[in-house]
Design a protein around this motif. Structure first.
Motif, short mmCIF file in Angstrom:
data_model
loop_
_atom_site.label_atom_id
_atom_site.label_comp_id
_atom_site.label_asym_id
_atom_site.label_seq_id
_atom_site.Cartn_x
_atom_site.Cartn_y
_atom_site.Cartn_z
N GLY A 291 114.44 38.59 38.04
CA GLY A 291 113.03 38.96 38.13
C GLY A 291 112.80 40.26 38.86
O GLY A 291 111.66 40.62 39.15
N ALA A 292 113.87 41.00 39.16
CA ALA A 292 113.72 42.26 39.90
C ALA A 292 113.11 43.34 39.00
O ALA A 292 113.20 43.28 37.77
N ARG A 293 112.50 44.32 39.62
CA ARG A 293 111.91 45.44 38.88
C ARG A 293 113.02 46.36 38.36
O ARG A 293 114.11 46.42 38.92
N HIS A 399 109.64 45.60 31.80
CA HIS A 399 108.74 44.84 32.68
C HIS A 399 108.29 43.55 32.01
O HIS A 399 108.00 42.56 32.69
N ALA A 400 108.24 43.55 30.69
CA ALA A 400 107.86 42.33 30.00
C ALA A 400 108.94 41.25 30.18
O ALA A 400 108.64 40.05 30.21
N VAL A 401 110.20 41.69 30.32
CA VAL A 401 111.28 40.73 30.59
C VAL A 401 111.09 40.13 31.98
O VAL A 401 111.26 38.93 32.19
N ARG A 402 110.71 40.95 32.93
CA ARG A 402 110.41 40.47 34.29
C ARG A 402 109.22 39.51 34.26
O ARG A 402 109.20 38.49 34.95
N GLY A 406 108.77 35.35 35.54
CA GLY A 406 107.73 34.68 36.31
C GLY A 406 107.02 33.60 35.51
O GLY A 406 106.69 32.53 36.04
N ALA A 407 106.80 33.86 34.21
CA ALA A 407 106.10 32.87 33.37
C ALA A 407 106.92 31.60 33.23
O ALA A 407 106.36 30.48 33.25
N GLN A 408 108.23 31.74 33.09
CA GLN A 408 109.08 30.55 32.96
C GLN A 408 109.05 29.70 34.23
O GLN A 408 108.96 28.48 34.18
N LEU A 409 109.14 30.37 35.38
CA LEU A 409 109.12 29.62 36.64
C LEU A 409 107.78 28.94 36.87
O LEU A 409 107.71 27.86 37.46
N LYS A 410 106.72 29.57 36.38
CA LYS A 410 105.41 28.92 36.51
C LYS A 410 105.37 27.65 35.68
O LYS A 410 104.83 26.61 36.10
N LYS A 416 102.90 29.49 43.64
CA LYS A 416 102.71 30.94 43.66
C LYS A 416 103.57 31.58 44.75
O LYS A 416 104.14 32.66 44.56
N GLU A 417 103.64 30.94 45.93
CA GLU A 417 104.43 31.48 47.03
C GLU A 417 105.92 31.49 46.68
O GLU A 417 106.64 32.44 47.02
N ASP A 418 106.39 30.44 45.99
CA ASP A 418 107.79 30.39 45.58
C ASP A 418 108.12 31.54 44.62
O ASP A 418 109.15 32.22 44.76
N ARG A 419 107.25 31.76 43.65
CA ARG A 419 107.49 32.84 42.68
C ARG A 419 107.40 34.20 43.37
O ARG A 419 108.14 35.12 43.04
N ALA A 420 106.47 34.32 44.33
CA ALA A 420 106.30 35.59 45.04
C ALA A 420 107.55 35.97 45.82
O ALA A 420 107.91 37.15 45.92
N ASP A 421 108.26 34.96 46.38
CA ASP A 421 109.47 35.26 47.14
C ASP A 421 110.54 35.87 46.25
O ASP A 421 111.33 36.71 46.69
N LEU A 422 110.58 35.49 44.99
CA LEU A 422 111.56 36.04 44.06
C LEU A 422 111.11 37.36 43.45
O LEU A 422 111.89 38.29 43.28
N LEU A 423 109.82 37.44 43.13
CA LEU A 423 109.29 38.62 42.44
C LEU A 423 108.94 39.76 43.39
O LEU A 423 108.73 40.89 42.95
#
Length: 492
Positions: A291-293, A399-402, A406-410, A416-423
């Motif tokens: 999920g990195a940029r 960026h669409a891959v990134r 996030g969409a899969q983890l959701k 949201k906080e869990d996804r934010a830690d990775l993204l």
């Protein structure tokens, strides 16, 4: 007093009269004890003279002939307008240099931000001189700045600045370049306009604080692009990459069998399985599983990959380094490596690049003749791969891959906080931003293991580095003359 002597009420005469009046008041106040003390001192003959004066005939008014004539030394009745000091328009670029130096000293701007600020300042000066014929900074007005913003918004080529040659073009040549492309490729984005307005605003403030008062009346806030509509959700602004399209990316030549290191996007000989381990191979896999940029990965260093720490899962450390910055403070984070990356030889690749003596994780992206972000070089290579995977819609790229990450983890019900830690996103409330501690690597590892595996069909192979990288040669796409020009610019 002035009327009494029939003088002209010029600024000088007013000043003289006021000075005389104030001096008289000073003398009067100095005698207050005499006037208002216990002993009153009077002139014995004062009352008699006053009584005799009442019987005197009235004095005729002074004739016009007897009026005092203004002396030749008196100033003219109308004050001469103050002539503002001439300030060459080119001095604006010097002001920009000083602002950049200040922000660097205060550790607010890195090298890239300084270059951006100086670049827009130079373009601003060029526009004012060549298009608006403004040679004096003191004559700059709101309408001129407005025309410059309109030039950026509607006329200039969308990707202005990505080529060093752009700075050598005249304003008319830049307009012609913009007219040569379709409307969709003209005008820079609203976000970039706002960034430029911020740079110009800091230069204006710096100049007014040093006496260029004419710039105080210019309001750059009225020229900024409007923010996203409040009725439109941020997540809807990015195009969503379907999972099948992501799978198609890993069915293309660079991941299965390419024609050669200099033709990574074309299929190799039938029955072969030629792979070159480089940015084009590993970065898409890293984006999907971390999920990195794009720029976080393309500008990573070898030492950012941590895999020899006892009792700790391998991870990538994302932070600012000598090659690139990070987007914001919360972008600094650690992301565990997905087992698929290890299976496909990523750690072996890191060991080999380190053994060759490279500091940069993907040296195949670097050229000494370019100051562009390394992600730009990657995207130039990646774009044909997207076309091969039938991904041609605008906005569907790295960026669409990134975004898919996030969409899969959701969908896996991560908070949201869990996804934010990775993204590397910040929280949207004081509680989530300040008081939510980052998860340990083991917990984050459990999160990424929820991703669907899209690379299971790829076979691990012995690490095969691009030949010129292995020989420690300068990139074949480098332009030596341009590198010399950049070096001279840096020294100067």
């Amino acid at each position: 007093m002035i009327e009494g002597v029939a003088a002209t009420p010029t600024a000088m005469n007013l000043a003289v009269a006021q000075g005389t009046y104030l001096r008289g008041m000073k003398l009067a106040l100095a005698q207050s004890d005499r006037r208002y003390g216990g002993v009153r001192i009077e002139d014995d003959g004062l009352v008699d003279r006053m009584m005799l004066g009442k019987s005197d005939p009235p004095k005729p008014p002074p004739s016009i002939v007897n009026r005092p004539v203004a002396r030749p030394t008196d100033p003219p009745e109308v004050d001469a307008p103050t002539i503002p000091q001439f300030i060459p328009m080119a001095e604006f670029a010097q002001l920009a240099d000083r602002v950049a130096q200040q922000n660097r000293a205060d550790e607010h701007w890195d090298d890239k931000t300084q270059r951006q600020a100086k670049s827009i300042a130079n373009l601003f000066v060029k526009f004012m001189v060549q298009d608006q014929r403004i040679l004096d900074l003191s004559l700059l007005r709101q309408e001129h700045v407005g025309k410059f913003v309109d030039f950026l918004r509607f006329d200039i080529y969308k990707h202005y600045g990505k080529s060093a040659r752009d700075e050598q073009l005249t304003i008319e040549q830049l307009r012609e370049k913009g007219r040569s492309v379709v409307q969709a490729k003209r005008g820079i984005s609203g976000g970039t306009i706002n960034r430029h307005a911020t740079f110009l605003g800091q230069i204006f403030d710096h100049a007014t604080a040093r006496g260029v008062k004419s710039l105080e009346a210019i309001d750059l806030t009225k020229l900024r692009a409007k923010n996203r509509s409040k009725n439109k959700r941020a997540r809807d602004e990015r195009r969503k990459l379907p999972i099948d399209s992501a799978k198609a990316i890993f069915q293309t030549p660079p991941f299965i069998n390419c024609a050669g290191w200099d033709d990574l996007g074309k299929w190799g000989e039938q029955g072969a399985a030629q792979i070159f381990h480089c940015a084009l191979y590993f970065v898409p896999i890293l984006i999907y599983y971390s999920g990195a940029r794009r720029e976080e990965l393309c500008g990573a260093m070898v030492d950012d990959i941590i895999f020899d720490r006892e009792g700790c899962k391998p991870y990538i450390h994302i932070a600012a380094n000598e090659q690139r910055r990070i987007k914001n403070p919360q972008s600094k984070r650690n992301i565990p490596l997905h087992p698929e990356l290890i299976r496909l030889g990523f750690l072996d690749y890191v060991r080999k690049i380190r053994a060759l003596g490279y500091k940069l994780l993907f040296p195949d992206l670097y050229s000494p003749s370019s100051r562009s972000p390394l992600g730009n070089r990657f995207y130039k290579l990646f774009k044909p791969i997207l076309a091969e995977a039938k991904i041609t819609e605008e906005g569907l790229g790295a960026h669409a891959v990134r975004h898919l990450f996030g969409a899969q983890l959701k969908k896996k019900l991560l908070t949201k906080e869990d996804r934010a830690d990775l993204l590397g996103h910040g929280g949207d409330s004081e509680t989530s931003e300040r008081y939510c501690e980052p998860h340990e690597l083991d917990t984050l590892f459990e999160f990424i293991m929820k991703l669907e595996v899209l690379t299971g069909h790829l076979e691990p192979q012995t690490i095969n580095i691009i030949p010129w990288v292995e020989r420690m040669e300068i990139a074949p796409f480098s332009q030596p003359s341009r590198a010399k020009h950049l070096a001279q610019a840096a020294d100067g």
